[in-house]
Structures are given as structure tokens and as C-alpha cells.
Enzyme design. Structure first.
Site, PDB file in Angstrom:
ATOM      1  N   TYR A 295      -9.552   1.686   1.627  1.00  0.00           N
ATOM      2  CA  TYR A 295      -9.839   1.738   3.387  1.00  0.00           C
ATOM      3  C   TYR A 295     -10.649   0.714   3.833  1.00  0.00           C
ATOM      4  CZ  TYR A 295      -7.356   6.434   4.279  1.00  0.00           C
ATOM      5  OH  TYR A 295      -6.633   7.380   4.756  1.00  0.00           O
TER       6      TYR A 295
ATOM      7  N   HIS B  10       1.594   4.123  -2.801  1.00  0.00           N
ATOM      8  CA  HIS B  10       1.461   5.656  -2.661  1.00  0.00           C
ATOM      9  C   HIS B  10       2.717   6.231  -3.432  1.00  0.00           C
ATOM     10  CE1 HIS B  10      -1.944   6.330  -0.352  1.00  0.00           C
ATOM     11  NE2 HIS B  10      -1.502   5.788   0.768  1.00  0.00           N
TER      12      HIS B  10
ATOM     13  N   HIS C 143      -5.824   6.646  -2.462  1.00  0.00           N
ATOM     14  CA  HIS C 143      -6.757   5.904  -1.971  1.00  0.00           C
ATOM     15  C   HIS C 143      -7.836   5.437  -2.890  1.00  0.00           C
ATOM     16  CE1 HIS C 143      -4.974   7.137   1.981  1.00  0.00           C
ATOM     17  NE2 HIS C 143      -4.380   5.843   1.650  1.00  0.00           N
TER      18      HIS C 143
ATOM     19  N   HIS D  64       0.628  -1.244   0.069  1.00  0.00           N
ATOM     20  CA  HIS D  64      -0.302  -0.035   0.022  1.00  0.00           C
ATOM     21  C   HIS D  64       1.131   1.182  -0.020  1.00  0.00           C
ATOM     22  CE1 HIS D  64      -3.586   2.495   1.487  1.00  0.00           C
ATOM     23  NE2 HIS D  64      -2.617   2.960   1.939  1.00  0.00           N
ATOM     24  N   GLU D  65       1.722   1.276   0.821  1.00  0.00           N
ATOM     25  CA  GLU D  65       2.690   2.493   1.054  1.00  0.00           C
ATOM     26  C   GLU D  65       3.606   2.782  -0.464  1.00  0.00           C
ATOM     27  OE1 GLU D  65       1.869   4.558   3.000  1.00  0.00           O
ATOM     28  OE2 GLU D  65       0.709   3.103   4.302  1.00  0.00           O
TER      29      GLU D  65
HETATM   30 ZN   LIG Z   1      -2.709   5.052   2.208  1.00  0.00          ZN
END
Ligand SMILES: [Zn+2]
Length: 272
Positions: free
Chosen positions: A229, A177, A183, A173-174
Site C-alpha cells: 500500500y 490477489h 498485501h 495487483h488485482e
Molecule cells: Zn489489494
């Protein structure tokens, strides 16, 4: 006898005096420590505020002692058309240098490395140990899980807190980014797929649900994206902060790894 008594008294008095002095020293040390702690906390808050106000993406990783899956986001940010992508090499690969801080244990480090390596099986992204490259990811356990969106230039922090961020999905996930993705629930078309329950969001974190003019790269909204999320992310009252449309009972935000759509978007953005 009197002399002894007197001597004893004087001695006792001296000890008492020293005890007072000691207490004073301890007290002052304690006060100084508390002041130092308060000051460093203040600095930390200012720092957090500063980075939060830029383009860092915070993750709701621990709230009320309940560990939530990190949300997922993964739609290309507008910045990717303005220079925040990582450059492609002449061999068609996209090399992204990284440095992992030495404060991780070997077990923790291997979780991070597994996340880094997972990209090479499914895309042209190659995370490589930094030698002397100018731009690179500095992976550290700071305070929470967060990353900038896209390449920022020079060393850019990716925080993977030892407490709560060392999961394969969180590492991916990071890194997504850092590669330029936002997101899932911030996608420009999210209102057709997710209803944000603003009243349940913890005060101060509403911005994490702001819609962004994302480049969706002709991929569908994906509840199973590693960038989506969890339904309780940033909840202030233990109630969901999002519900799917039209069926509110559909599961979402529980990905344990990049979905096929995550991978497709990554390959489309970087033209792998
Ligand atoms: Zn995030």
C-alpha cells in the site's frame, strides 16, 4: 366580450388545472426516482458490506479526490495450501481463464490485456480467454478495485473500475490477489518493516491493515512490491497510515509494476 372573457377564463382555468396535474405527475416521478435511487444505494451498501466481509480485498483507490496508487499485497494466503490455487496443466503452465466485460472501451481493454499478458513473460501463469471452463475471472468495472484472494470456484469477480483502477500496476495487483497473494503490509513479519499508524486510518478500514499469517515463501519484505500500500492508503486525516522501520523516510508503495520479489514469489508458489 363577456362571453369571450368567460371563455378565456374557463380556458385559462383548464390550463391551470392541467399544469397542476402535470406538476403532480412530475413530482410523483421525482419522488419515485429518489426512492429508487435510495433503494439501489441501500442494496449497493449491503452488497459491498457482504463482499467486504468475505475475502475480497478492497483497494483505496480514490479518497478525497486524490487518486492513490493501489496498495500492494502479494504474499501467499494460507488458502493456497487448502485448494485456492489455480491448477497446473500437464504442460507445466497454469491456465487462468478470464472474461473482460464489454463495457470497457478498446483503450481500457488494452490496459487490462497488457496486465494479463505481463505474467506470461515472467512466470508459468497464462491468462486465457474463457471458452467453457467452470472457474474463471470475470473482470468488470464495478465499484472500486478489488479481487478475491485465490481461486474461488465458478465465476469470480475482479473489479477494475473505469474510474481509478485502469493502471498497469493496479491490474497486476488485482491479478496477484486472484492468484492467491495478500498485501505486503499484511505479511506476518510486517511489524519489523512497517509501523501501522492506526490513529490515522479512516474509521472502518482498520481491517485492511490486519496482519495475516502469510506464507512468505522465503522472500524478503519488499517496499517496492506492487502489493505494498501507499503510505497514505485509507488515511482519514491526510496523514500517513504507515511508516517504514527503522528509517521513516524510506519511500515505499509506489511500484508501477511487479517487483522482482513479486515475480519470485509467484514462481515459487506455482512452482513454475
Ligand atoms: Zn489489494
Amino acid at each position: 366580450m363577456a362571453i369571450v372573457s368567460c371563455s378565456q377564463f374557463v380556458h385559462f382555468s383548464s390550463v391551470t388545472l392541467k399544469l397542476h396535474e402535470l406538476c403532480f405527475v412530475f413530482l410523483m416521478t421525482f419522488v419515485l426516482l429518489v426512492c429508487a435511487l435510495l433503494f439501489s444505494s441501500l442494496l449497493m451498501i449491503i452488497y459491498e458490506k457482504r463482499i467486504t466481509n468475505s475475502t475480497l480485498e478492497d483497494e483505496p483507490f480514490i479518497m478525497d479526490d486524490i487518486a492513490y496508487d493501489n496498495e500492494n499485497e502479494r504474499n501467499a494466503d494460507q488458502c493456497t495450501s487448502q485448494g485456492c490455487m489455480w491448477g497446473k496443466s500437464s504442460d507445466g503452465k497454469v491456465y487462468v481463464p478470464y472474461v473482460i466485460a464489454s463495457h470497457y472501451s478498446s483503450r481500457e481493454r488494452s490496459i487490462i490485456e497488457r496486465g494479463l499478458q505481463s505474467f506470461q513473460d515472467v512466470s508459468c501463469i497464462r491468462f486465457i480467454s474463457r471458452t467453457n471452463q467452470r472457474d474463471y475471472l470475470s473482470i468488470q468495472s464495478i465499484n472500486g478495485c478489488y479481487s478475491y484472494v485465490g481461486r474461488r470456484g465458478n465465476a469470480q469477480q475482479v473489479s477494475l473500475d473505469r474510474q481509478g483502477c485502469l493502471y498497469h500496476s493496479t491490474v497486476q495487483h488485482e491479478l496477484l490477489h486472484a492468484l492467491g497473494f495478500n498485501h505486503e503490509q499484511c505479511r506476518s513479519d510486517r511489524d519489523q518493516h512497517i509501523r501501522v499508524l492506526w490513529q490515522n486510518i479512516q474509521h472502518g478500514w482498520e481491517y485492511a491493515f490486519d496482519k495475516i499469517n502469510t506464507l512468505n515463501l522465503n522472500t524478503p519484505y519488499d517496499y517496492n512490491s506492487v502489493m505494498q500500500y501507499h503510505k497514505y492508503a485509507f488515511s482519514g486525516n491526510n496523514k500517513p497510515t504507515m511508516e517504514p522501520i527503522p528509517n521513516p523516510n524510506v519511500a515505499f508503495g509506489t511500484a508501477t509494476q511487479m517487483s522482482n520479489n513479486d515475480i519470485t514469489r509467484l514462481n515459487r508458489l506455482y512452482k513454475c
